[in-house]
Design an enzyme around this catalytic site. Structure first.
Site, PDB file in Angstrom:
ATOM      1  N   ASP A  24      44.326  64.918  78.960  1.00  0.00           N
ATOM      2  CA  ASP A  24      43.496  66.209  79.640  1.00  0.00           C
ATOM      3  C   ASP A  24      44.125  67.617  78.735  1.00  0.00           C
ATOM      4  OD1 ASP A  24      46.471  65.639  80.497  1.00  0.00           O
ATOM      5  OD2 ASP A  24      46.141  67.416  81.500  1.00  0.00           O
ATOM      6  N   ASP A  32      49.533  66.866  76.593  1.00  0.00           N
ATOM      7  CA  ASP A  32      50.368  65.460  76.764  1.00  0.00           C
ATOM      8  C   ASP A  32      49.536  64.385  76.345  1.00  0.00           C
ATOM      9  OD1 ASP A  32      48.616  65.115  78.898  1.00  0.00           O
ATOM     10  OD2 ASP A  32      50.104  66.202  80.533  1.00  0.00           O
ATOM     11  N   TYR A  50      47.807  66.719  89.022  1.00  0.00           N
ATOM     12  CA  TYR A  50      46.494  67.127  89.508  1.00  0.00           C
ATOM     13  C   TYR A  50      46.521  66.261  90.807  1.00  0.00           C
ATOM     14  CZ  TYR A  50      45.803  67.998  84.875  1.00  0.00           C
ATOM     15  OH  TYR A  50      45.715  68.626  83.315  1.00  0.00           O
ATOM     16  N   GLU A  65      49.414  76.295  76.817  1.00  0.00           N
ATOM     17  CA  GLU A  65      48.666  74.941  76.719  1.00  0.00           C
ATOM     18  C   GLU A  65      47.407  75.011  76.783  1.00  0.00           C
ATOM     19  OE1 GLU A  65      49.829  70.479  78.396  1.00  0.00           O
ATOM     20  OE2 GLU A  65      50.362  72.141  79.727  1.00  0.00           O
TER      21      GLU A  65
END
Length: 493
Positions: free
Chosen positions: A83, A86, A235, A475
């Site tokens: 995603d 990571d 999430y 990120e």
């Protein structure tokens, strides 16, 4: 009487400014710039790939990873996308990313020219995985690979992963209507993308979308309740699952034109959030996007049942437009739409996309957005979207592009494991879980350029810290890029 040189020059300037405001010709960027950014925004997805990489992989610092995903559970879950920075495969943001990539192609694919094949490939990389996740076991949807708590204790390349590749699923006993209905939306939207180029694949996508939606609707519940600490706080489905059920049904209706789904929308809309005005659109909350999508049916076909969605789309759009009586959005001093301190650009890209999509629907049908006693035209929406797109690309107080690899100045210390560690080609030896932290904490630029990645972006005062440890700003994520693909395609033409 002859005009003086100064007076003539002033007249020309006024004329130019008038032309600019009318035609949006004045720009920090050319159509070639937008085309370059479009190419890079799609290329980014190759850096996020999990699984066996194809021979035409263009970001060559990446290599195969996660090749045994699912095997210990006797299911094939190889493929899909990481995603963000990571090495976990989270089903909810992956499915939303796919829906938005597909919607980008549906609305603006005609402007993608040479990039249309790459855009389709980016979608198919995800749908191939989602199909496996949806069809491996009856009445089950596999929604995650990797234990995020364990993964986040390591800083290692996806090619080196030695953290547990646990597999998580939702089922009749442990429902996840939110992630299942979003998966149905992704498969349905993608079925439209492949309708002409790959009809049999398109049919398979739509058929599976209907099955997954039926599963989501029959076994109602939030995956946050079923899976808890595995998905929260990463999430967590904060908005619940009602918005996804309406979104999923809307996409299947759009793809199939099956009246059953329109009937579902009409009979369930009020209980699933049709009357709510929410002013953000993200992997978690689909309400604004659903209204814009359904407004098209009213604008094009005057479907009376969908008039409500046109009215609520107007409410959403008007909230973004300074000067209207309904205006309530927050913008930074430099003009950036601002919603949250963490990963704010995800809201910027999704908002720009909805502005442009709604502008398209309005201009195709001689419509306007009604904001109290005033109206807003399609060109106003385009102008507002353009400011956001241009800000991201570098027309901002910091004079910095927030897309990696685009422009002269862009983030060098991206919070992304694969990009920040030496490539497996440059450093073939295994880098263990804890040994990677030296690269996270290093002051050196990332050795591998994650071309096209859009980072979390600046704060409410337009300040940005190019620091790997500041993941809130540095990120990247697939769902930041996905709607931006459509916005860039629009301006590239």
């Amino acid at each position: 009487m002859a005009l003086s040189t100064t007076a003539f020059s002033n007249m020309v300037q006024i004329l130019c400014l008038t032309l600019c405001s009318l035609t949006l010709l004045c720009s920090a960027f050319t159509s070639q710039d937008y085309s370059e950014a479009l190419e890079k925004s799609i290329l980014f997805f190759e850096g996020q790939r999990s699984g066996k990489l194809p021979s035409n992989q263009r970001l060559t610092w990446r290599a195969d990873s996660g090749l045994s995903d699912g095997s210990s559970y006797h299911v094939d879950l190889v493929g899909g996308y990481y995603d963000a920075g990571d090495n976990v495969k989270f089903g909810l943001p992956m499915a939303f990313t796919t829906t938005l990539l597909a919607w980008s192609v549906i609305e603006f694919g005609n402007s993608m020219h040479n990039e249309i094949e790459n855009a389709r490939a980016a979608i198919k990389w995800s749908t191939d995985y989602l199909l496996k996740a949806a069809t491996a076991t009856p009445d089950t949807l596999y929604v995650q690979v990797g234990d995020p708590n364990m993964d986040h204790r390591c800083w290692e390349r996806p090619e080196d992963m030695d953290t547990p590749r646990n597999v998580y699923k939702v089922s009749a006993q442990n429902p996840g209507s939110d992630v299942a209905a979003e998966t149905a939306a992704a498969l349905a939207a993608a079925s439209i993308v492949f309708k002409d180029s790959n009809p049999s694949y398109s049919t398979k996508l739509l058929h599976t979308a209907m099955e997954v939606f039926d599963f989501a609707d029959r076994h109602r519940g939030s995956y946050s309740d079923s899976l808890n600490s595995v998905v929260c706080p990463f999430y967590c489905s904060y908005s619940g699952y009602h918005d996804e059920l309406l979104w999923g049904a809307s996409w299947i209706h759009t793809a199939s034109q099956n009246s059953t789904y329109l009937a579902y929308i009409m009979s369930n809309g009020h209980t699933l959030g049709a009357d709510d005005d929410d002013y953000s659109f993200s992997w978690d909350d689909k309400r604004a996007g659903t209204k814009v999508l359904l407004s098209k049916g009213f604008l094009e076909k005057s479907t009376e049942a969908l008039q409500l969605y046109k009215a609520h789309s107007d409410n959403y759009i008007c909230s973004l437009m300074p000067g209207t009586s309904s205006f309530q959005a927050q913008y930074t001093p430099g003009g950036l739409f601002y919603k949250a301190s963490e990963s704010n650009l995800q809201y910027v890209t999704s908002t720009a996309f909805l502005l442009l999509t709604y502008a398209k629907y309005l201009s195709s049908n001689d419509g306007v957005a009604t904001c109290g006693g005033s109206t807003v035209k399609a060109e106003n929406l385009i102008s507002q979207a353009k400011k956001q797109v241009d800000y991201v690309l570098g027309n901002n107080p910091a004079k910095m592009s927030y897309m990696v690899g685009f422009g002269e100045r862009y983030p060098q210390h991206v919070h992304h494991r694969g990009s920040s560690l030496p490539s497996i080609h440059a450093h073939p030896d295994h880098i263990a879980c804890n040994n990677g932290f030296q690269y996270l904490n290093s002051g050196s630029p990332n050795p591998n350029i994650l071309v096209g990645a859009i980072v979390g972006g600046p704060d409410s005062k337009d300040n940005f810290s190019d620091d790997r440890n500041n993941y809130q700003q540095s990120e990247p994520a697939t769902y930041i890029n996905a709607p931006f693909v459509g916005a860039l395609a629009f301006f590239s033409s």
